[in-house]
Motif scaffolding. Structure first.
Motif, PDB file in Angstrom:
ATOM      1  N   THR A  17      40.956   1.705  62.395  1.00 11.71           N
ATOM      2  CA  THR A  17      42.172   2.564  62.235  1.00 11.71           C
ATOM      3  C   THR A  17      42.134   3.538  63.323  1.00 11.71           C
ATOM      4  N   SER A  24      51.773   5.887  62.517  1.00  9.82           N
ATOM      5  CA  SER A  24      50.965   5.793  61.372  1.00  9.82           C
ATOM      6  C   SER A  24      51.976   5.475  60.194  1.00  9.82           C
ATOM      7  N   ASN A  70      44.871   4.380  56.849  1.00  7.66           N
ATOM      8  CA  ASN A  70      45.829   4.770  57.643  1.00  7.66           C
ATOM      9  C   ASN A  70      46.666   5.929  56.728  1.00  7.66           C
ATOM     10  N   ASN A 128      43.738   9.118  57.178  1.00  5.66           N
ATOM     11  CA  ASN A 128      44.041   8.859  58.522  1.00  5.66           C
ATOM     12  C   ASN A 128      42.909   9.773  59.631  1.00  5.66           C
ATOM     13  N   ILE A 177      44.737  -3.491  64.776  1.00  5.08           N
ATOM     14  CA  ILE A 177      44.049  -3.001  63.622  1.00  5.08           C
ATOM     15  C   ILE A 177      44.150  -4.129  62.163  1.00  5.08           C
ATOM     16  N   SER A 185      44.095  -2.031  51.421  1.00  3.02           N
ATOM     17  CA  SER A 185      44.978  -2.308  52.815  1.00  3.02           C
ATOM     18  C   SER A 185      46.018  -3.432  52.404  1.00  3.02           C
TER      19      SER A 185
END
Lengths: 319, 319, 319, 319
Positions: free
Chosen positions: C204, C222, C235, C239, D196, D232
């Motif tokens: 990231t 983002s 993220n 972040n 990413i 994620s």
């Protein structure tokens, strides 16, 4: 610059001890050698073992060493130690009168620390009778230190009028003495060389393991590589596979040689230097990961760096 | 096995063409050379340029080549091409009567394809008069092919009674002829060597760039490395920095040499082989990423692999 | 298993201190808490600050803690510390009579050490009145420790009859309490999770830097990623770019959060575990290289791990 | 800008075909749709299958499409195709009179090509009645294309007066329509996001394999990660381990989803973009190596990118 008559040595560790011993053996018997180390036991042992070759005297501080000798060598582990030895107010080398003296740092450290010390030396230097400071890191390991066959990479220009004296002095402890062009470039060469050699050791370890698993005889394959594009010092001198180079650490249980945690340290220093000058490092980060992982493991720590072959799960021929 | 009297060549590309030409020049003038390639233009040009050295005849199919010659060389790009040439029903080499014949594949391909072909040859081989198939990939590039200085890595044991004949034949096109131990081990050696050399080229490119950015002169540094732990073929023969090795492709605009997309191909083949035999590859995957990225870029494609130095943003001394 | 009435705590560091404080606040006022740490100052401060919540007594050794409490928590930095605390002859926990007692190790350590301790506990356990040992590492950092919102990953099966008691106890210091299936699997989950999170943080960081340099607004990008395939905890919660998540350490000078050298330690432990079970790690070695390099640098050390963004040269929006 | 009344579509491949179909279904029945593709069969099939929804006419060239429609969509594989479609003299889009027209490129291509086309459009644009060109790449795969749930990342500012029209048009084929800020930033977002996501897919594949080999149940572990730092999209939506996400390609033999060679292409484009803007990519090069190696293997090619889990040797639970 003429050859100095009195000498100082700071740092009697695994490398510094045998280097200082060779120095003591080869300087004139009537010249004095001042020694200092944080480890008093090492100092006492050194005095005991070296006194047959000439006068050796313990100095209480780095300043005392510098006060009483016209040429001082330093050989310590990290940049912060070099800075301590030179810059500590009151007891550091620069607290002494160093006018006209020669200061040679053989440590492998980060460039920033070396440059900081070099500038402090310059700033404190007497007009008309300057103090001289050179970075002169070595390669060749403890064996090279013992046998006085070290390679020196020296931060000086080849045509500098002081180089002949430096070369004569360093030749007391080594073989090849390379002038790398100017201040801090001895370190630059050392770090760049070790960056490459650490990666070539790993690439060779990976490729040898692949070759052996595919059915090749390691000696036959290594021999072919000597005249092929995969050839390197990592193949022909320090082959990571046991038995391929009988004299290499890999053939002696990965004893001797260059400790894996020091290889990791040097790769780290090179990567740090690369960030400063915006040089892209790609393989190096993966390599640092490998050396870092292997260094943490008690089965590999303190062994020769080529033990990454074992870390990789490399097949080891019976010796 | 005695020396064959009639020859076949399949594959007249960048490597195969000059190899076949050297073969034609050095076999007896009265022996025949059958040639075949998917590119008819190449065949016609070859016949035109070679006919002064002896008889050269186009064969319509690989089968025809094999039917009419006692020794067939193949030099094609990929495993699927080798399989096509040997195994295509009706027109492939194995559709011919190959009893007692010698089939030598010089292509650099994946092991699986080579082993598949070797087994098909064995299965179709006549009892008492076997067909022989050997993997014999080369290194040395188009220059080595032209000058007949190629290195051959041959999938045969050193003490195999057929090796002397193989060596004599391959010596018509190369210098060093290495018996690697047995079937498929020529390829194993080629891939393992190129795996290592691709990584050493990259480590040297990274380290040279670091050194130059730190202020070192590239020639001086490269010279010191020749006798240091960072030394390698990648440093002393094919240094990626322009001007360091005057004869290297890097000093000639990265022209000539070994194309970067072929280096990528070989690293990929090596990694594939490594997966099959469970050999850990670490640096190789990062290296493959670099060669893959650079190969896709029209500024680097078709140039010598050492152009990774430019891909890295390496500083290029004025020549 | 019923709820214990007397408690012991060994390890009053950055995590252990606030965890033990929450324990003391929430166990019955009349129950006793024995504490021990190599740092006497921490013990004294803890007793001073916690005594308003109930009885807290210093124990001279780990053995004394275990002798006087029916449930002992340990929270120390590394595997060797856990082994010292449990196994030191004479003064370790297992030198006490631990029959029927509950021993919970919250440290994040290597599996081998944890398994070694678990087996020693089992071997010394009384027939009919067993000692129980569980690995129960935490995530959530010092903030989670202070707020009693830690996540526990516990080495126990969900249907183990002892799990309800464990859950009730751990809930005094945390939020989610996850039974991971059996002995050592709490650690397995912690290391596997941190392995992934360390890499996602880096991917990231790299991708955000790319996006910003290409001209994208970091908050806009983002935000889009939150519902796209690039989305992750890395993220949306942590972040690495300053200003994107106002509460994240990156928006507070990379203070607070999870120290980069601890991230490096966990990645190293995960890679070590991976070698033991032959799990291929690819990105992890490159990631370890990055965290290792950044951890050594005084500008990044002791900062939140997401400072790799700065290490990468990431563009930092003005806050 | 008002809603266009006539439409053109160039590129009827795996993505373009279903997108164009949704467009045809949702634009007014009496509006015309011009279509063009190098593959005539695709065009004929499209006309056959779509004509129930309104008028669809084949155009011989891209120029003809642009000549006869006020809004043209392009959806082709690579930058060179986009350049061909727009810039080919005589037959390209810009050979038509495009004054006042809207040109939307949905292809995922390199930024340089997109910028080159954008500038050519601008240069050829009529004063007072400009041609408008936007990059609007999509994510969501063939399934999203079929279901009209694609996410669009559009190279336009959120407050651009043309954005409402663009949004209304793209909403005919997708769900979320994100204005990314300006020209070429749609592509920038797409590439950065995919960079990413490709790495998170790989980190999750590696960590899941580690977890399973250490003894964890993949569903239990994945579930814990959903609220932990390893969480994620790659974990919770497209988990690479078969059986963890029942709807993900990994649970369907890695069929459907995003082909691994396209993932490789996007990572390569992102790395190329990163070089141009001097963004450091570290994990990405290792990741590219993995996707490159896996893409070359016929067992993985054409499968969903998450098949890297299998490439890694990941343990696959029985479904």
């Amino acid at each position: 610059m003429t050859l100095p008559q009195s000498f100082g040595w700071i740092g009697l560790g695994a490398m510094g001890y045998p280097m200082a011993m060779n120095l003591r053996k080869r300087i004139p018997t009537d010249s004095i050698l001042l020694v200092n180390d944080v480890d008093r036991t090492a100092v006492e042992r050194f005095i005991r073992e070296s006194s047959e070759f000439g006068r050796v005297v313990e100095a209480a501080t780095a300043r005392d060493v510098a006060e009483q000798s016209s040429c001082v060598f330093t050989m310590v582990p990290e940049g912060r130690h070099v800075k301590d030895v030179f810059l500590t107010p009151g007891t550091g080398i620069l607290a002494a009168n160093t006018a006209g003296k020669l200061l040679i740092d053989c440590s492998t450290i980060d460039r920033a620390s070396s440059i900081e010390v070099a500038e402090a030396v310059k700033a404190s230097s007497a007009v008309g009778n300057p103090t001289r400071f050179y970075d002169a890191p070595v390669s060749g390991g403890t064996l090279g230190a013992a046998k006085a066959t070290l390679t020196f990479m020296v931060g000086i220009a080849a045509d500098d009028p002081n180089f002949p004296v430096l070369r004569e002095l360093l030749a007391l402890m080594g073989g090849a003495i390379h002038p790398m062009g100017g201040q801090s470039l001895g370190l630059a060469a050392k770090l760049s060389n070790n960056y490459i050699s650490s990666l070539n050791a790993l690439s060779t370890a990976e490729g040898m393991n692949l070759a052996i698993r595919l059915g090749l005889d390691p000696k036959v394959f290594s021999n072919v590589m000597k005249t092929s594009s995969g050839g390197s010092y990592a193949n022909s001198v320090y082959n990571p596979v046991p038995g391929v180079c009988p004299e290499a650490p890999s053939s002696k249980g990965y004893e001797g040689g260059f400790k894996i945690q020091l290889m990791k340290k040097d790769v780290g220093l090179a990567i740090d230097a690369a960030r400063q000058v915006d040089a892209k490092v790609v393989l190096g980060l993966t390599g640092l990961g490998v050396y870092s992982a292997a260094s943490e493991d008690p089965r590999f720590r303190d062994k020769d760096a080529r033990i990454v072959y074992r870390w990789l799960g490399g097949i080891e021929p019976k010796l």
